[in-house]
Design a protein around this motif. Structure first.
Motif, PDB file in Angstrom:
ATOM      1  N   TYR A   6       0.830  -1.205   0.000  1.00 45.79           N
ATOM      2  CA  TYR A   6       0.000   0.000   0.000  1.00 45.79           C
ATOM      3  C   TYR A   6       0.866   1.257   0.000  1.00 45.79           C
ATOM      4  O   TYR A   6       0.545   2.246  -0.665  1.00 45.79           O
ATOM      5  N   ASP A   7       1.985   1.208   0.710  1.00 52.55           N
ATOM      6  CA  ASP A   7       2.899   2.351   0.733  1.00 52.55           C
ATOM      7  C   ASP A   7       3.442   2.631  -0.663  1.00 52.55           C
ATOM      8  O   ASP A   7       3.525   3.793  -1.088  1.00 52.55           O
ATOM      9  N   ASP A   8       3.797   1.573  -1.388  1.00 49.42           N
ATOM     10  CA  ASP A   8       4.267   1.754  -2.766  1.00 49.42           C
ATOM     11  C   ASP A   8       3.180   2.379  -3.635  1.00 49.42           C
ATOM     12  O   ASP A   8       3.450   3.260  -4.459  1.00 49.42           O
ATOM     13  N   TYR A   9       1.954   1.917  -3.440  1.00 45.72           N
ATOM     14  CA  TYR A   9       0.837   2.449  -4.221  1.00 45.72           C
ATOM     15  C   TYR A   9       0.553   3.906  -3.856  1.00 45.72           C
ATOM     16  O   TYR A   9       0.385   4.764  -4.732  1.00 45.72           O
ATOM     17  N   ALA A  10       0.535   4.204  -2.554  1.00 45.48           N
ATOM     18  CA  ALA A  10       0.215   5.549  -2.102  1.00 45.48           C
ATOM     19  C   ALA A  10       1.264   6.567  -2.503  1.00 45.48           C
ATOM     20  O   ALA A  10       0.988   7.763  -2.556  1.00 45.48           O
ATOM     21  N   HIS A  11       2.473   6.078  -2.805  1.00 44.98           N
ATOM     22  CA  HIS A  11       3.552   6.997  -3.182  1.00 44.98           C
ATOM     23  C   HIS A  11       3.942   6.844  -4.659  1.00 44.98           C
ATOM     24  O   HIS A  11       5.059   7.155  -5.041  1.00 44.98           O
ATOM     25  N   ASN A  12       2.981   6.349  -5.436  1.00 48.48           N
ATOM     26  CA  ASN A  12       3.086   6.342  -6.901  1.00 48.48           C
ATOM     27  C   ASN A  12       4.224   5.479  -7.443  1.00 48.48           C
ATOM     28  O   ASN A  12       4.673   5.691  -8.567  1.00 48.48           O
ATOM     29  N   LYS A  13       4.668   4.505  -6.661  1.00 47.81           N
ATOM     30  CA  LYS A  13       5.686   3.586  -7.177  1.00 47.81           C
ATOM     31  C   LYS A  13       5.063   2.504  -8.046  1.00 47.81           C
ATOM     32  O   LYS A  13       5.735   1.936  -8.910  1.00 47.81           O
ATOM     33  N   ILE A  14       3.797   2.211  -7.797  1.00 48.63           N
ATOM     34  CA  ILE A  14       3.050   1.291  -8.642  1.00 48.63           C
ATOM     35  C   ILE A  14       1.667   1.892  -8.883  1.00 48.63           C
ATOM     36  O   ILE A  14       1.166   2.683  -8.075  1.00 48.63           O
ATOM     37  N   GLY A  15       1.055   1.527 -10.006  1.00 49.01           N
ATOM     38  CA  GLY A  15      -0.275   2.013 -10.324  1.00 49.01           C
ATOM     39  C   GLY A  15      -1.357   1.181  -9.651  1.00 49.01           C
ATOM     40  O   GLY A  15      -1.084   0.158  -9.020  1.00 49.01           O
ATOM     41  N   ARG A  16      -2.597   1.631  -9.804  1.00 49.01           N
ATOM     42  CA  ARG A  16      -3.710   0.941  -9.156  1.00 49.01           C
ATOM     43  C   ARG A  16      -3.848  -0.483  -9.665  1.00 49.01           C
ATOM     44  O   ARG A  16      -4.095  -1.410  -8.876  1.00 49.01           O
ATOM     45  N   ARG A  17      -3.661  -0.716 -10.980  1.00 50.48           N
ATOM     46  CA  ARG A  17      -3.791  -2.066 -11.522  1.00 50.48           C
ATOM     47  C   ARG A  17      -2.758  -3.002 -10.906  1.00 50.48           C
ATOM     48  O   ARG A  17      -3.082  -4.119 -10.500  1.00 50.48           O
ATOM     49  N   GLN A  18      -1.507  -2.537 -10.831  1.00 49.96           N
ATOM     50  CA  GLN A  18      -0.461  -3.356 -10.218  1.00 49.96           C
ATOM     51  C   GLN A  18      -0.759  -3.609  -8.753  1.00 49.96           C
ATOM     52  O   GLN A  18      -0.529  -4.712  -8.234  1.00 49.96           O
ATOM     53  N   PHE A  19      -1.268  -2.585  -8.084  1.00 49.56           N
ATOM     54  CA  PHE A  19      -1.590  -2.727  -6.665  1.00 49.56           C
ATOM     55  C   PHE A  19      -2.633  -3.822  -6.465  1.00 49.56           C
ATOM     56  O   PHE A  19      -2.461  -4.716  -5.624  1.00 49.56           O
ATOM     57  N   VAL A  20      -3.687  -3.800  -7.253  1.00 45.24           N
ATOM     58  CA  VAL A  20      -4.753  -4.793  -7.119  1.00 45.24           C
ATOM     59  C   VAL A  20      -4.238  -6.180  -7.481  1.00 45.24           C
ATOM     60  O   VAL A  20      -4.546  -7.172  -6.803  1.00 45.24           O
ATOM     61  N   GLU A  21      -3.422  -6.258  -8.541  1.00 45.25           N
ATOM     62  CA  GLU A  21      -2.888  -7.556  -8.948  1.00 45.25           C
ATOM     63  C   GLU A  21      -2.019  -8.163  -7.849  1.00 45.25           C
ATOM     64  O   GLU A  21      -2.128  -9.350  -7.538  1.00 45.25           O
ATOM     65  N   ARG A  56      -3.890  12.119  -5.821  1.00 45.17           N
ATOM     66  CA  ARG A  56      -2.481  11.774  -6.067  1.00 45.17           C
ATOM     67  C   ARG A  56      -2.119  12.019  -7.523  1.00 45.17           C
ATOM     68  O   ARG A  56      -1.037  12.538  -7.836  1.00 45.17           O
ATOM     69  N   THR A  57      -2.999  11.627  -8.416  1.00 44.39           N
ATOM     70  CA  THR A  57      -2.750  11.832  -9.846  1.00 44.39           C
ATOM     71  C   THR A  57      -2.610  13.317 -10.156  1.00 44.39           C
ATOM     72  O   THR A  57      -1.715  13.728 -10.911  1.00 44.39           O
ATOM     73  N   MET A  58      -3.462  14.127  -9.585  1.00 44.78           N
ATOM     74  CA  MET A  58      -3.409  15.566  -9.809  1.00 44.78           C
ATOM     75  C   MET A  58      -2.123  16.168  -9.253  1.00 44.78           C
ATOM     76  O   MET A  58      -1.469  16.989  -9.905  1.00 44.78           O
ATOM     77  N   GLN A  59      -1.756  15.751  -8.033  1.00 45.83           N
ATOM     78  CA  GLN A  59      -0.588  16.369  -7.402  1.00 45.83           C
ATOM     79  C   GLN A  59       0.697  16.069  -8.166  1.00 45.83           C
ATOM     80  O   GLN A  59       1.627  16.867  -8.168  1.00 45.83           O
ATOM     81  N   LYS A  60       0.742  14.931  -8.842  1.00 46.43           N
ATOM     82  CA  LYS A  60       1.910  14.594  -9.670  1.00 46.43           C
ATOM     83  C   LYS A  60       2.121  15.597 -10.803  1.00 46.43           C
ATOM     84  O   LYS A  60       3.222  15.718 -11.335  1.00 46.43           O
ATOM     85  N   LYS A  61       1.066  16.317 -11.167  1.00 42.75           N
ATOM     86  CA  LYS A  61       1.156  17.276 -12.272  1.00 42.75           C
ATOM     87  C   LYS A  61       1.757  18.607 -11.848  1.00 42.75           C
ATOM     88  O   LYS A  61       2.079  19.437 -12.703  1.00 42.75           O
ATOM     89  N   ARG A  62       1.920  18.799 -10.548  1.00 46.66           N
ATOM     90  CA  ARG A  62       2.470  20.060 -10.074  1.00 46.66           C
ATOM     91  C   ARG A  62       3.939  19.897  -9.697  1.00 46.66           C
ATOM     92  O   ARG A  62       4.370  18.844  -9.234  1.00 46.66           O
ATOM     93  N   ASP A  63       4.719  20.950  -9.879  1.00 48.23           N
ATOM     94  CA  ASP A  63       6.116  20.972  -9.485  1.00 48.23           C
ATOM     95  C   ASP A  63       6.207  21.118  -7.970  1.00 48.23           C
ATOM     96  O   ASP A  63       5.572  22.008  -7.386  1.00 48.23           O
ATOM     97  N   ARG A  64       6.984  20.261  -7.329  1.00 43.87           N
ATOM     98  CA  ARG A  64       6.992  20.282  -5.867  1.00 43.87           C
ATOM     99  C   ARG A  64       7.609  21.558  -5.306  1.00 43.87           C
ATOM    100  O   ARG A  64       7.238  22.000  -4.209  1.00 43.87           O
ATOM    101  N   ASN A  65       8.531  22.172  -6.027  1.00 44.93           N
ATOM    102  CA  ASN A  65       9.116  23.419  -5.542  1.00 44.93           C
ATOM    103  C   ASN A  65       8.137  24.581  -5.664  1.00 44.93           C
ATOM    104  O   ASN A  65       8.178  25.511  -4.844  1.00 44.93           O
TER     105      ASN A  65
END
Length: 295
Positions: free
Chosen positions: A17-32, A148-157
């Protein structure tokens, strides 16, 4: 089907779940991958539901709590996202100036958990501002997956600049005594660390399981730090040794706590990663720290 309990879930599921919540894997991979831990009455659907946040019944300070005055405001963030929305909360019927606390969300925008933390902070005697870094994209969308998907579109700085602007807004608020600290969780923990790097007059920073600054940046910190870590959080904890070395070398005021046998996100009471004992102790330490540094 018997209701799942935290103790029934293997640590590997929390790590997944930590990997999923931090975008290391997608939802499909998480469920699989989650299917590997399903057996008998414990279905994938049951595991997925159990690991997902519950915002319906977990608020410690409800929106309509008469002890707190909370309103959404908009503030300027010239270097970040322009206009940013935030939840401003202060103790009801405040007649004196009180210290301020910026509350920084995780990597999914201003969700109900963070709003609740903002109100909790206010209930302890502070004026709090919990910004939504997703404002330029329309704001928190109502669920964490899309957030999470939306926040990935923004620059963290750029988002960092949004929270620095929130600090400036709160510091000059008529109900604030001019002393402001910050508390943040996960992504917000990194923001809290970086606000301590960037702001010479920040009075206190409390990063919960947040990524650490690089050595050059860490050496610039002047604010006192209260660092909260989860013992099982190998991903974030990997940066601690180098961080502590710089803090000690530069005689920076810090206090660090590692809470045994708990996962990243242990303060978040909307998911099974929550650990009530550790969360209560960590929050008590946080409020005591702010009272010591901001009052």
């Amino acid at each position: 089907m018997n209701q799942l309990k935290k103790e029934d879930i293997k640590q590997e599921v929390f790590d997944l779940y930590d990997d999923y919540a931090h975008n290391k894997i997608g939802r499909r991979q998480f469920v699989e991958r989650l299917s590997l831990y399903a057996a008998g009455s414990v279905t994938v659907g049951a595991l997925l539901s159990f690991m997902s946040p519950n915002y319906r019944t977990t608020a410690e300070v409800p929106e309509d709590d008469v002890r707190v005055q909370s309103d959404y405001i908009m503030y300027d963030s010239p270097k970040g996202g322009g206009k940013i929305k935030g939840l401003l909360s202060l103790p009801k019927d405040t007649t004196t100036k009180v210290p301020g606390v910026i509350v920084v969300h995780e990597n999914r925008g201003l969700n109900p958990y963070i709003e609740d933390v903002g109100r909790r902070t206010s209930l302890d005697g502070f004026i709090s501002l919990a910004p939504d870094a997703l404002t330029p994209l329309g704001g928190y969308p109502g669920n964490d997956d899309d957030g999470r998907t939306m926040q990935k579109k923004r620059d963290r700085n750029e988002m960092l600049e949004d929270f620095i602007a929130a600090y400036e807004y709160l510091k000059s608020h008529p109900n604030c005594n001019g002393k402001v600290g910050v508390v943040g969780f996960c992504f917000g923990g990194w923001i809290s660390n970086m606000m301590a790097v960037k702001l010479d007059d920040l009075k206190a920073a409390v990063p919960f399981y947040g990524r650490q600054p690089n050595d050059e940046d860490a050496a610039k910190i002047k604010a006192p730090l209260l660092l909260q870590y989860a013992d099982l959080d190998k991903r974030v904890n990997a940066g601690w040794e180098a961080y502590e070395k710089v803090l000690k070398a530069n005689k920076i005021d810090y206090e660090a706590h590692f809470y045994p046998n708990v996962n990243h996100g242990f303060h978040n009471n909307t998911t099974p990663r929550y650990d009530k004992k550790a969360a209560t102790l960590a929050w008590t330490r946080t409020i005591d720290f702010f009272k010591d540094k901001l009052i």
